[in-house]
Design an enzyme around this catalytic site. Structure first.
Site, mmCIF file in Angstrom:
data_model
loop_
_atom_site.group_PDB
_atom_site.id
_atom_site.type_symbol
_atom_site.label_atom_id
_atom_site.label_comp_id
_atom_site.label_asym_id
_atom_site.label_seq_id
_atom_site.Cartn_x
_atom_site.Cartn_y
_atom_site.Cartn_z
ATOM 1 N N LYS A 131 0.869 -1.178 0.000
ATOM 2 C CA LYS A 131 0.000 0.000 0.000
ATOM 3 C C LYS A 131 0.913 1.237 0.000
ATOM 4 O O LYS A 131 1.960 1.217 0.626
ATOM 5 C CB LYS A 131 -0.927 0.046 1.228
ATOM 6 C CG LYS A 131 -0.686 -1.057 2.242
ATOM 7 C CD LYS A 131 -1.428 -0.902 3.535
ATOM 8 C CE LYS A 131 -0.862 -1.869 4.552
ATOM 9 N NZ LYS A 131 -1.249 -1.773 5.888
ATOM 10 N N ARG A 178 -6.298 -4.150 20.382
ATOM 11 C CA ARG A 178 -7.095 -3.036 20.921
ATOM 12 C C ARG A 178 -8.505 -3.480 21.217
ATOM 13 O O ARG A 178 -9.159 -2.971 22.127
ATOM 14 C CB ARG A 178 -7.166 -1.895 19.888
ATOM 15 C CG ARG A 178 -5.889 -1.165 19.657
ATOM 16 C CD ARG A 178 -5.968 -0.350 18.398
ATOM 17 N NE ARG A 178 -6.139 -1.224 17.234
ATOM 18 C CZ ARG A 178 -5.982 -0.848 15.976
ATOM 19 N NH1 ARG A 178 -5.682 0.407 15.697
ATOM 20 N NH2 ARG A 178 -6.128 -1.703 14.986
ATOM 21 N N SER A 182 -3.531 4.161 12.808
ATOM 22 C CA SER A 182 -2.802 5.033 11.877
ATOM 23 C C SER A 182 -3.706 5.438 10.717
ATOM 24 O O SER A 182 -3.649 6.576 10.252
ATOM 25 C CB SER A 182 -1.566 4.311 11.328
ATOM 26 O OG SER A 182 -0.673 4.019 12.365
HETATM 27 O O1 PNS Z 1 0.939 -2.479 11.875
HETATM 28 P P1 PNS Z 1 0.585 -3.396 10.751
HETATM 29 O O2 PNS Z 1 0.585 -2.683 9.438
HETATM 30 O O3 PNS Z 1 -0.682 -4.149 11.006
HETATM 31 O O4 PNS Z 1 1.794 -4.459 10.698
HETATM 32 C C1 PNS Z 1 1.749 -5.572 9.851
HETATM 33 C C2 PNS Z 1 3.095 -6.320 9.879
HETATM 34 C C3 PNS Z 1 4.238 -5.399 9.480
HETATM 35 C C4 PNS Z 1 3.346 -6.873 11.257
HETATM 36 C C5 PNS Z 1 2.966 -7.510 8.878
HETATM 37 O O5 PNS Z 1 2.490 -7.035 7.652
HETATM 38 C C6 PNS Z 1 4.279 -8.242 8.640
HETATM 39 O O6 PNS Z 1 4.820 -8.868 9.509
HETATM 40 N N1 PNS Z 1 4.812 -8.161 7.403
HETATM 41 C C7 PNS Z 1 6.060 -8.791 7.019
HETATM 42 C C8 PNS Z 1 5.846 -9.895 5.994
HETATM 43 C C9 PNS Z 1 5.604 -11.240 6.666
HETATM 44 O O7 PNS Z 1 6.397 -11.723 7.437
HETATM 45 N N2 PNS Z 1 4.447 -11.865 6.329
HETATM 46 C C10 PNS Z 1 4.083 -13.175 6.820
HETATM 47 C C11 PNS Z 1 3.782 -13.244 8.293
HETATM 48 S S1 PNS Z 1 2.143 -12.901 8.682
#
Ligand code: PNS
Length: 161
Positions: A42, A91, A129
């Site tokens: 995004k 939350r 956010s």
């Molecule tokens: O705050 P957010 O945007 O909900 O965080 C999401 C996040 C960064 C924790 C998640 O998208 C992530 O871990 N991305 C890295 C890619 C990954 O490891 N994907 C597979 C595990 S679910």
């Protein structure tokens, strides 16, 4: 042995809800790394450099908290920094399904890596956010929801547009 936890997120931008969770989390670990996801599909409002700088300023008073950026799999990143725990916040019940899926996927990828959930202060239970970006973009005040540096950065970003 040092206990390190990773608190991952997009942090676009960091809010008082994230900071409340980090403050709670850091009391349970020797080191807490706030890991900002770089390769976001995004379109983020703030670049990875901006998001890292905003988080870094906000956590500056906490000596056992570090800020980093990561790309690729969170499980691989956690291993690379020697973290045994992923810290995430819940939350409300609506967060639960997504968080459980991620926790299970991360366990599938790295069975020794535990996900620990903490609950932020209820004053921030509605803060995200996404809503902060929306409200700030429409000229509303987010002053009590984000740290002052983020509030300034939001005003600057939206006045440029
Ligand atoms: O705050 P957010 O945007 O909900 O965080 C999401 C996040 C960064 C924790 C998640 O998208 C992530 O871990 N991305 C890295 C890619 C990954 O490891 N994907 C597979 C595990 S679910």
């Amino acid at each position: 042995m040092k206990r390190t936890a990773v608190y991952p997120g997009t942090f676009d931008p960091v809010t008082h809800g994230h900071l409340d969770l980090a403050d709670r989390g850091r009391r349970h670990f020797d080191k807490l790394v706030l890991a900002v996801l770089g390769n976001e599909t995004k379109e983020p409002l703030f670049s990875i450099e901006e998001r890292v700088a905003l988080v870094r300023e906000a956590v500056a008073p906490w000596p056992n908290v570090e800020v980093d950026n990561f790309d690729g799999l969170l499980a691989d990143y956690a291993e690379s920094v020697g973290a045994g725990v992923i810290l995430r916040g819940i939350r409300a019940a609506s967060d639960f399904e997504y968080e459980m899926q991620m926790a299970m996927m991360n366990r599938h990828l790295a069975p020794g890596l535990e996900t620990v959930f903490l609950v932020p202060n209820e004053a921030y239970s509605y803060v995200s956010s996404r809503l902060v970006r929306e409200v700030a973009g429409l000229g509303g005040s987010v002053d009590n929801l984000v740290p002052a540096n983020v509030s300034r950065a939001l005003k600057r970003r939206f006045s440029e547009r």
